[in-house]
Design a protein around this motif. Sequence first.
Motif, PDB file in Angstrom:
ATOM      1  N   ASP A   1      62.952   6.378   3.813  1.00 45.04           N
ATOM      2  CA  ASP A   1      61.981   5.907   3.669  1.00 45.04           C
ATOM      3  C   ASP A   1      61.040   5.876   5.052  1.00 45.04           C
ATOM      4  N   GLN A   2      59.955   6.551   5.123  1.00 45.55           N
ATOM      5  CA  GLN A   2      59.245   6.669   6.508  1.00 45.55           C
ATOM      6  C   GLN A   2      58.547   5.059   6.962  1.00 45.55           C
ATOM      7  N   ILE A   3      59.075   4.754   8.169  1.00 46.23           N
ATOM      8  CA  ILE A   3      58.684   3.361   8.752  1.00 46.23           C
ATOM      9  C   ILE A   3      57.398   3.627   9.424  1.00 46.23           C
ATOM     10  N   CYS A   4      57.395   4.602  10.315  1.00 46.96           N
ATOM     11  CA  CYS A   4      55.835   4.760  11.066  1.00 46.96           C
ATOM     12  C   CYS A   4      56.100   6.200  11.692  1.00 46.96           C
ATOM     13  N   LEU A   5      54.879   6.683  12.436  1.00 45.50           N
ATOM     14  CA  LEU A   5      54.715   7.675  13.079  1.00 45.50           C
ATOM     15  C   LEU A   5      54.367   7.545  14.367  1.00 45.50           C
ATOM     16  N   MET A   6      54.883   7.974  15.464  1.00 44.26           N
ATOM     17  CA  MET A   6      54.336   8.199  16.926  1.00 44.26           C
ATOM     18  C   MET A   6      52.617   8.174  16.433  1.00 44.26           C
ATOM     19  N   PRO A   7      51.768   7.328  17.354  1.00 43.39           N
ATOM     20  CA  PRO A   7      50.314   7.602  17.171  1.00 43.39           C
ATOM     21  C   PRO A   7      49.994   8.768  17.986  1.00 43.39           C
ATOM     22  N   ASP A   8      48.854   9.462  17.145  1.00 43.32           N
ATOM     23  CA  ASP A   8      48.400  10.874  17.495  1.00 43.32           C
ATOM     24  C   ASP A   8      48.009  10.908  18.946  1.00 43.32           C
ATOM     25  N   HIS A   9      47.401  10.003  19.625  1.00 45.02           N
ATOM     26  CA  HIS A   9      46.937  10.004  20.746  1.00 45.02           C
ATOM     27  C   HIS A   9      48.095  10.164  22.178  1.00 45.02           C
ATOM     28  N   LEU A  10      49.105   9.240  21.506  1.00 43.35           N
ATOM     29  CA  LEU A  10      50.540   9.516  22.398  1.00 43.35           C
ATOM     30  C   LEU A  10      51.378  10.644  22.085  1.00 43.35           C
ATOM     31  N   PHE A  11      51.246  11.112  20.977  1.00 44.35           N
ATOM     32  CA  PHE A  11      51.952  12.416  20.693  1.00 44.35           C
ATOM     33  C   PHE A  11      51.295  13.650  21.382  1.00 44.35           C
TER      34      PHE A  11
ATOM     35  N   LYS B   1      49.604  13.568  24.262  1.00 41.00           N
ATOM     36  CA  LYS B   1      50.101  13.405  25.544  1.00 41.00           C
ATOM     37  C   LYS B   1      51.418  13.688  25.891  1.00 41.00           C
ATOM     38  N   PHE B   2      52.380  13.344  25.067  1.00 40.60           N
ATOM     39  CA  PHE B   2      53.702  13.665  25.049  1.00 40.60           C
ATOM     40  C   PHE B   2      54.047  14.996  24.868  1.00 40.60           C
ATOM     41  N   SER B   3      53.547  15.839  23.785  1.00 43.16           N
ATOM     42  CA  SER B   3      53.716  17.150  23.330  1.00 43.16           C
ATOM     43  C   SER B   3      53.052  17.957  24.538  1.00 43.16           C
ATOM     44  N   HIS B   4      51.812  17.532  25.206  1.00 41.52           N
ATOM     45  CA  HIS B   4      51.115  18.356  25.998  1.00 41.52           C
ATOM     46  C   HIS B   4      50.730  19.841  25.239  1.00 41.52           C
ATOM     47  N   GLY B   5      50.429  19.768  24.084  1.00 45.88           N
ATOM     48  CA  GLY B   5      49.919  20.732  23.576  1.00 45.88           C
ATOM     49  C   GLY B   5      51.091  21.833  23.036  1.00 45.88           C
ATOM     50  N   ASN B   6      52.014  21.803  23.490  1.00 45.34           N
ATOM     51  CA  ASN B   6      53.252  22.627  22.910  1.00 45.34           C
ATOM     52  C   ASN B   6      54.689  21.843  23.116  1.00 45.34           C
ATOM     53  N   LEU B   7      55.140  21.678  21.672  1.00 42.37           N
ATOM     54  CA  LEU B   7      56.464  20.783  21.939  1.00 42.37           C
ATOM     55  C   LEU B   7      57.416  21.676  20.964  1.00 42.37           C
ATOM     56  N   ASN B   8      58.457  22.185  21.386  1.00 40.53           N
ATOM     57  CA  ASN B   8      59.499  22.696  20.568  1.00 40.53           C
ATOM     58  C   ASN B   8      60.622  21.858  20.256  1.00 40.53           C
ATOM     59  N   HIS B   9      60.886  20.938  21.364  1.00 40.86           N
ATOM     60  CA  HIS B   9      61.970  20.109  21.333  1.00 40.86           C
ATOM     61  C   HIS B   9      62.090  18.694  22.052  1.00 40.86           C
TER      62      HIS B   9
END
Length: 366
Positions: A286-296, A298-306
């Motif tokens: 059961d899903q608890i939460c998602l990383m907020p979009d604005h943080l994701f 910045k974290f992914s920096h537009g391209n995240l594979n791993h």
Amino acid sequence: MEKEILGREESESSDSIFACELLPNHIWENILSWLPISTLVRMKIVCKTWNSIIQSKPFLKAYTSVSHRDLYFVLFADFIHRSIAAAYNPMENKWVLISLSHISSSCPSTCCKLRRALISDGGLVLAEDRKGSIVVSNLFTKSYRIIPPMMPLLWPYAIAMIEGNSNSSYKIVAVSTADRVYSQVYDSETNCWEAKGELDGRFAMLGKAVYLDGFLFCLSHGPDNLLAFDLTNGTWSIVEVTMPSLVSSHILVHHKRLILVGGVEELGVMKRIGIWELNSSKKRWDQICLMPDHLFCKFSHGNLNHFITVDRQGKLCFCKSTSSLVLMYDMSENRWWWLPPCPLGSSLNKNSWFGHAVEPRIDLLV
């Protein structure tokens, strides 16, 4: 004037040492037992009295009676130039530098320099040293123990370390996944490996395992399953649960619950990172939460594979092994924040990743 200042400094130093000796040792034991281990390590070099007290058995007994919340995320390391690691303390929101060179107390000419961390639990880390040996290390007390080689199975690798009840006992579980799962267990009390359990079925690899109620739980990849290993009986089983399709998946325990972390892809592109909780009765996550979009973003920096998840005490670090940009999430407080810049920023490269969380304990002598 210079002589006056030097004389005043010498007087203050001698007064502080004399003040230390005014209080009986049992009072110092009580005072020092409440300090975090990072402070104790520094205080050992202040004077011989404190050093003697901190290393005494009465102090260790007093120290273990206090509930300490020390926690360090040892994320990056400079293995080449300084043999040093950068560890983040979420309680103080700051980084500290930890030496990865251990000097043997029995043989001062013997030096152990860690090269790569494999697994960890509590205050212990299983790592390779520069000589190729496998050692169990306490990063804060600088104590270590070289353990015997694993049994000669095909490409064995460690998936879990479990601290025991006594100050120096622990077990290590390693597996081989060639044509089926073969497992072996190292016991620190016997100082040897024992073949213990196997499971039919071919898997590309098993992830790092977590311990809960006598069982080790780990994720298998290729195919994806949740596996359980009975540490006492040495038996494996596949847990009946529907697994979501995730990348960079990671399993952890929080408040005696199994938690799953992973990235969700759409058309081969990672779109978000989520956290799920195992619902045993309904055999699903059961899903608890998602990383907020604005943080994701910045974290992914537009391209995240791993990405990599490091956890301890319900706190999760989200990292990319070649970047010093780290995001932390506290499950208990439902709070997200960015870590301050890593002090090893200029030294980071693809081989700088350490990636383990430890709860340093000065009483845990290997």
